[in-house]
Scaffold this motif. Sequence first.
Motif, mmCIF file in Angstrom:
data_model
loop_
_atom_site.group_PDB
_atom_site.id
_atom_site.type_symbol
_atom_site.label_atom_id
_atom_site.label_comp_id
_atom_site.label_asym_id
_atom_site.label_seq_id
_atom_site.Cartn_x
_atom_site.Cartn_y
_atom_site.Cartn_z
ATOM 1 N N GLY A 3 -3.569 8.093 0.491
ATOM 2 C CA GLY A 3 -4.129 8.863 -0.632
ATOM 3 C C GLY A 3 -3.192 9.454 -1.176
ATOM 4 O O GLY A 3 -2.124 9.278 -1.529
ATOM 5 N N ASN A 4 -3.479 10.979 -1.307
ATOM 6 C CA ASN A 4 -2.543 11.820 -1.586
ATOM 7 C C ASN A 4 -1.520 12.594 -0.605
ATOM 8 O O ASN A 4 -1.050 13.569 -0.923
ATOM 9 C CB ASN A 4 -3.271 12.925 -2.812
ATOM 10 C CG ASN A 4 -3.689 12.562 -3.938
ATOM 11 O OD1 ASN A 4 -3.177 11.567 -4.603
ATOM 12 N ND2 ASN A 4 -4.760 13.002 -4.333
ATOM 13 N N THR A 5 -1.781 12.081 0.402
ATOM 14 C CA THR A 5 -1.103 12.599 1.507
ATOM 15 C C THR A 5 -0.136 11.565 2.261
ATOM 16 O O THR A 5 -0.656 10.494 2.280
ATOM 17 C CB THR A 5 -2.177 12.869 2.616
ATOM 18 O OG1 THR A 5 -3.168 13.892 2.203
ATOM 19 C CG2 THR A 5 -1.460 13.825 3.900
ATOM 20 N N ALA A 6 0.931 12.153 2.498
ATOM 21 C CA ALA A 6 2.061 11.177 2.918
ATOM 22 C C ALA A 6 2.441 11.868 4.411
ATOM 23 O O ALA A 6 2.770 13.077 4.284
ATOM 24 C CB ALA A 6 3.254 10.957 2.110
ATOM 25 N N GLY A 43 12.399 5.219 11.309
ATOM 26 C CA GLY A 43 11.740 6.049 10.461
ATOM 27 C C GLY A 43 10.214 5.550 9.775
ATOM 28 O O GLY A 43 10.354 3.995 9.646
ATOM 29 N N GLY A 44 9.347 6.204 9.583
ATOM 30 C CA GLY A 44 8.468 5.728 8.827
ATOM 31 C C GLY A 44 7.592 6.704 8.093
ATOM 32 O O GLY A 44 7.671 7.808 8.175
ATOM 33 N N LYS A 45 6.965 6.038 6.865
ATOM 34 C CA LYS A 45 6.342 7.171 5.751
ATOM 35 C C LYS A 45 4.890 6.456 5.673
ATOM 36 O O LYS A 45 4.838 5.396 5.147
ATOM 37 C CB LYS A 45 6.864 7.106 4.638
ATOM 38 C CG LYS A 45 6.329 8.053 3.648
ATOM 39 C CD LYS A 45 7.290 8.362 2.423
ATOM 40 C CE LYS A 45 6.477 9.318 1.356
ATOM 41 N NZ LYS A 45 7.270 9.320 0.252
ATOM 42 N N PHE A 46 3.927 7.273 5.914
ATOM 43 C CA PHE A 46 2.353 6.404 5.851
ATOM 44 C C PHE A 46 1.660 7.200 4.785
ATOM 45 O O PHE A 46 1.611 8.254 4.783
ATOM 46 C CB PHE A 46 1.759 6.360 7.290
ATOM 47 C CG PHE A 46 2.614 5.872 8.419
ATOM 48 C CD1 PHE A 46 2.455 4.687 8.618
ATOM 49 C CD2 PHE A 46 3.286 6.817 9.156
ATOM 50 C CE1 PHE A 46 3.418 4.179 9.623
ATOM 51 C CE2 PHE A 46 4.348 6.328 10.058
ATOM 52 C CZ PHE A 46 4.285 4.900 10.461
ATOM 53 N N MET A 47 1.195 6.432 3.865
ATOM 54 C CA MET A 47 0.585 7.021 2.763
ATOM 55 C C MET A 47 -1.078 7.030 2.978
ATOM 56 O O MET A 47 -1.482 6.051 3.339
ATOM 57 C CB MET A 47 0.891 6.119 1.283
ATOM 58 C CG MET A 47 2.430 6.127 0.852
ATOM 59 S SD MET A 47 3.087 7.644 0.736
ATOM 60 C CE MET A 47 2.170 8.268 -0.591
ATOM 61 N N SER A 72 0.781 -1.198 0.071
ATOM 62 C CA SER A 72 0.076 -0.060 0.221
ATOM 63 C C SER A 72 0.878 1.292 0.035
ATOM 64 O O SER A 72 0.239 2.383 0.108
ATOM 65 C CB SER A 72 -0.726 -0.008 1.219
ATOM 66 O OG SER A 72 -0.205 -0.123 2.359
ATOM 67 N N GLY A 73 2.243 1.213 0.024
ATOM 68 C CA GLY A 73 3.054 2.357 -0.191
ATOM 69 C C GLY A 73 3.733 2.777 1.087
ATOM 70 O O GLY A 73 4.577 3.780 1.124
ATOM 71 N N HIS A 74 3.211 2.169 2.252
ATOM 72 C CA HIS A 74 3.908 2.530 3.417
ATOM 73 C C HIS A 74 5.457 1.898 3.788
ATOM 74 O O HIS A 74 5.731 1.036 2.800
ATOM 75 C CB HIS A 74 3.196 1.969 4.752
ATOM 76 C CG HIS A 74 1.795 2.226 4.922
ATOM 77 N ND1 HIS A 74 1.261 3.570 4.377
ATOM 78 C CD2 HIS A 74 0.646 1.413 4.770
ATOM 79 C CE1 HIS A 74 0.114 3.524 4.734
ATOM 80 N NE2 HIS A 74 -0.433 2.280 4.828
ATOM 81 N N THR A 75 6.494 2.868 4.215
ATOM 82 C CA THR A 75 7.799 2.373 4.156
ATOM 83 C C THR A 75 8.247 2.594 5.665
ATOM 84 O O THR A 75 7.803 3.679 6.432
ATOM 85 C CB THR A 75 8.559 3.505 3.374
ATOM 86 O OG1 THR A 75 7.897 3.337 2.229
ATOM 87 C CG2 THR A 75 9.993 3.044 3.377
ATOM 88 N N PHE A 76 8.830 1.701 6.200
ATOM 89 C CA PHE A 76 9.426 1.534 7.634
ATOM 90 C C PHE A 76 11.070 1.455 7.442
ATOM 91 O O PHE A 76 11.470 0.463 6.544
ATOM 92 C CB PHE A 76 8.946 0.382 8.474
ATOM 93 C CG PHE A 76 7.559 0.630 8.440
ATOM 94 C CD1 PHE A 76 6.635 1.412 9.418
ATOM 95 C CD2 PHE A 76 6.626 0.084 7.654
ATOM 96 C CE1 PHE A 76 5.455 1.553 9.460
ATOM 97 C CE2 PHE A 76 5.309 0.004 7.631
ATOM 98 C CZ PHE A 76 4.631 0.785 8.569
ATOM 99 N N ASN A 77 11.792 2.122 8.198
ATOM 100 C CA ASN A 77 13.285 1.882 8.044
ATOM 101 C C ASN A 77 13.824 1.884 9.565
ATOM 102 O O ASN A 77 13.551 2.303 10.502
ATOM 103 C CB ASN A 77 13.868 3.256 7.401
ATOM 104 C CG ASN A 77 15.282 2.980 7.167
ATOM 105 O OD1 ASN A 77 16.111 3.612 7.968
ATOM 106 N ND2 ASN A 77 16.057 2.398 6.377
#
Length: 192
Positions: free
Chosen positions: A60-63, A54-58, A25-30
Amino acid sequence: TLQDPVYTRADMPDMVASYTHRTDSGHTFNLAVTGREVSTLGDDSDFGAAISLGGKFMLGNTALSLTGFTGEGVGTYSGFGYSGTWNPSKNVDINAEGDLITTTGFSAGVTQKFSDKLRGTVRYGQVKADEVADGVEDTLKMSNINLVYTYLPGLEFGIEWRDQNQTTLPPGLGNKSRVNGQQVEVMAMYRF
């Protein structure tokens, strides 16, 4: 990675081990771990290490992104420590007594995709160097807002407002080598 050490007389390279997981779904964890030999006083050295998450949570059009780190002797990698930012003439990883400084920081941001060509980010970050001298802490606070426009595939233009302040270092305890206050930066980037 094994990198050429910042400390020129180090017996070992600077080391970084990192693992990144991306979901469908586009989420990233580091997760990353850093280790390096740090010059202390005279010809002595000590081993410094840090961990970052670190983490990036998608959405929709917001991250939404959030990163944090902590460790000893790693001011060089955070770009900030005792007496301000790193440069070859000073060691930001130790205090006046030669002890490794604990550096802790975080960054949180929101990126919004307004259209296929326009996106913007709001970000806040803080880096704190503990015990640079008898109970004194040094803190750098940063705020950024930017807009990036994709003019052509591979060609982007952007503008960013930033406010960064290193406010807690007492006068006479070193140089504030980060520019304090507000700045505006424009950019053009071509990817090939």
